[in-house]
Design a protein around this motif. Structure first.
Motif, PDB file in Angstrom:
ATOM      1  N   UNK A  64      24.096  16.301 -19.380  1.00  0.00           N
ATOM      2  CA  UNK A  64      25.180  15.849 -20.248  1.00  0.00           C
ATOM      3  C   UNK A  64      25.556  16.959 -21.219  1.00  0.00           C
ATOM      4  N   UNK A  65      26.847  17.224 -21.334  1.00  0.00           N
ATOM      5  CA  UNK A  65      27.295  18.346 -22.150  1.00  0.00           C
ATOM      6  C   UNK A  65      26.941  19.653 -21.486  1.00  0.00           C
ATOM      7  N   UNK A  66      27.180  19.715 -20.175  1.00  0.00           N
ATOM      8  CA  UNK A  66      26.694  20.841 -19.359  1.00  0.00           C
ATOM      9  C   UNK A  66      27.422  22.136 -19.619  1.00  0.00           C
ATOM     10  N   UNK A  67      28.607  22.089 -20.251  1.00  0.00           N
ATOM     11  CA  UNK A  67      29.364  23.319 -20.441  1.00  0.00           C
ATOM     12  C   UNK A  67      29.670  23.975 -19.121  1.00  0.00           C
ATOM     13  N   UNK A  68      29.465  25.271 -19.041  1.00  0.00           N
ATOM     14  CA  UNK A  68      29.726  26.017 -17.808  1.00  0.00           C
ATOM     15  C   UNK A  68      28.528  26.061 -16.875  1.00  0.00           C
ATOM     16  N   UNK A  69      27.471  25.285 -17.179  1.00  0.00           N
ATOM     17  CA  UNK A  69      26.434  25.067 -16.189  1.00  0.00           C
ATOM     18  C   UNK A  69      25.158  25.864 -16.284  1.00  0.00           C
ATOM     19  N   UNK A  83      23.892  16.597 -11.361  1.00  0.00           N
ATOM     20  CA  UNK A  83      25.251  16.250 -11.740  1.00  0.00           C
ATOM     21  C   UNK A  83      25.482  16.794 -13.143  1.00  0.00           C
ATOM     22  N   UNK A  84      26.546  17.554 -13.327  1.00  0.00           N
ATOM     23  CA  UNK A  84      26.886  18.088 -14.641  1.00  0.00           C
ATOM     24  C   UNK A  84      28.052  17.319 -15.222  1.00  0.00           C
ATOM     25  N   UNK A  85      27.934  16.895 -16.468  1.00  0.00           N
ATOM     26  CA  UNK A  85      28.965  16.092 -17.121  1.00  0.00           C
ATOM     27  C   UNK A  85      29.404  16.759 -18.409  1.00  0.00           C
TER      28      UNK A  85
END
Length: 240
Positions: A64-69, A83-85
């Motif tokens: 959660x709040x992954x930004x650019x990963x 899963x990036x959110x």
């Protein structure tokens, strides 16, 4: 859509999208601490599932709040199905491009955790790293994270303690003296003490199971986990 995220905070980090993966750019501190964060999470999550350290194959993780990963990629490389959110579209596009270039399959989604929870999504673990000090309602945020994890699953948070030392080093030092971060990145009044976080987590049905400080090493050395939680710290919590 704005229950836990403020539009100005979203815009602030979205504007950094193009430089997110520059290890010497404005996200340099996150690059430096990312191996420690991901390794610490992986070890605790694997242990909770009776596995060898950092064996995450098949486990589902929501970032959660992954930004650019940064963390999403770190956990995916350790075997997790990630899963990036995030609510910032430009940051997510940078995340998708970088993951594709690295041959990683990560499901990036735009939105808020409360939206995903309302859909009934559930994961083995939820992580939110350097996020909670930017949200508008910590209790609502923690409730959303708890709702996204399977019963008995894990929630991991890293954040900044609200102490005189954190004001000196993480606010004045990092933003104004050393200029490691853009000015205005943090609001010290929104930093969270471990006691506050623990109480608010319990209200959301989460129980703290481990906590460590995160301390930078000398120049050229890696960040390390310590007992000193006065500035940066990371927490593992289990859903009841």
């Amino acid at each position: 859509m704005t229950a836990t995220a403020a539009p100005d905070e979203i815009a602030k980090f979205d504007a950094l999208a193009a430089r997110w993966w520059d290890p010497k750019g404005p996200m340099a501190p996150l690059h430096a601490m990312n191996p420690l964060r991901c390794g610490w999470i992986a070890n605790h999550l694997a242990h909770a599932h009776g596995r060898d350290a950092a064996a995450l194959g098949g486990l589902t993780v929501l970032d959660v709040g992954c930004g650019a990963g940064l963390a999403s990629e770190g956990l995916a490389r350790l075997g997790a199905r990630v899963t990036g959110l995030d609510a910032a579209p430009a940051a997510l596009e940078a995340a998708r491009i970088h993951a594709a270039e690295g041959g990683l399959e990560i499901d990036y989604r735009q939105g808020m955790p409360e939206d995903l929870a309302a859909e009934g999504a559930r994961f083995d673990a939820v992580v939110a790293l350097e996020v909670i000090e930017h949200v508008t309602d910590r209790r609502a945020f923690l409730a959303a994270l708890a709702g996204l994890v399977q019963p008995g699953g894990m929630v991991f948070l890293s954040t900044l303690n609200r102490t005189a030392r954190s004001f000196l080093f993480a606010k004045l030092g990092a933003e104004y003296l050393l200029r490691l971060l853009p000015r205005g990145t943090h609001d010290w009044k929104l930093f969270v003490t471990p006691a506050e976080l623990g109480a608010e987590a319990r209200a959301a049905g989460l129980r703290v199971s481990a906590i460590s400080g995160m301390t930078p090493g000398l120049p050229g050395q890696a960040w390390r986990a310590t007992q000193d939680v006065a500035v940066n710290y990371i927490v593992a919590m289990r859903r009841d």
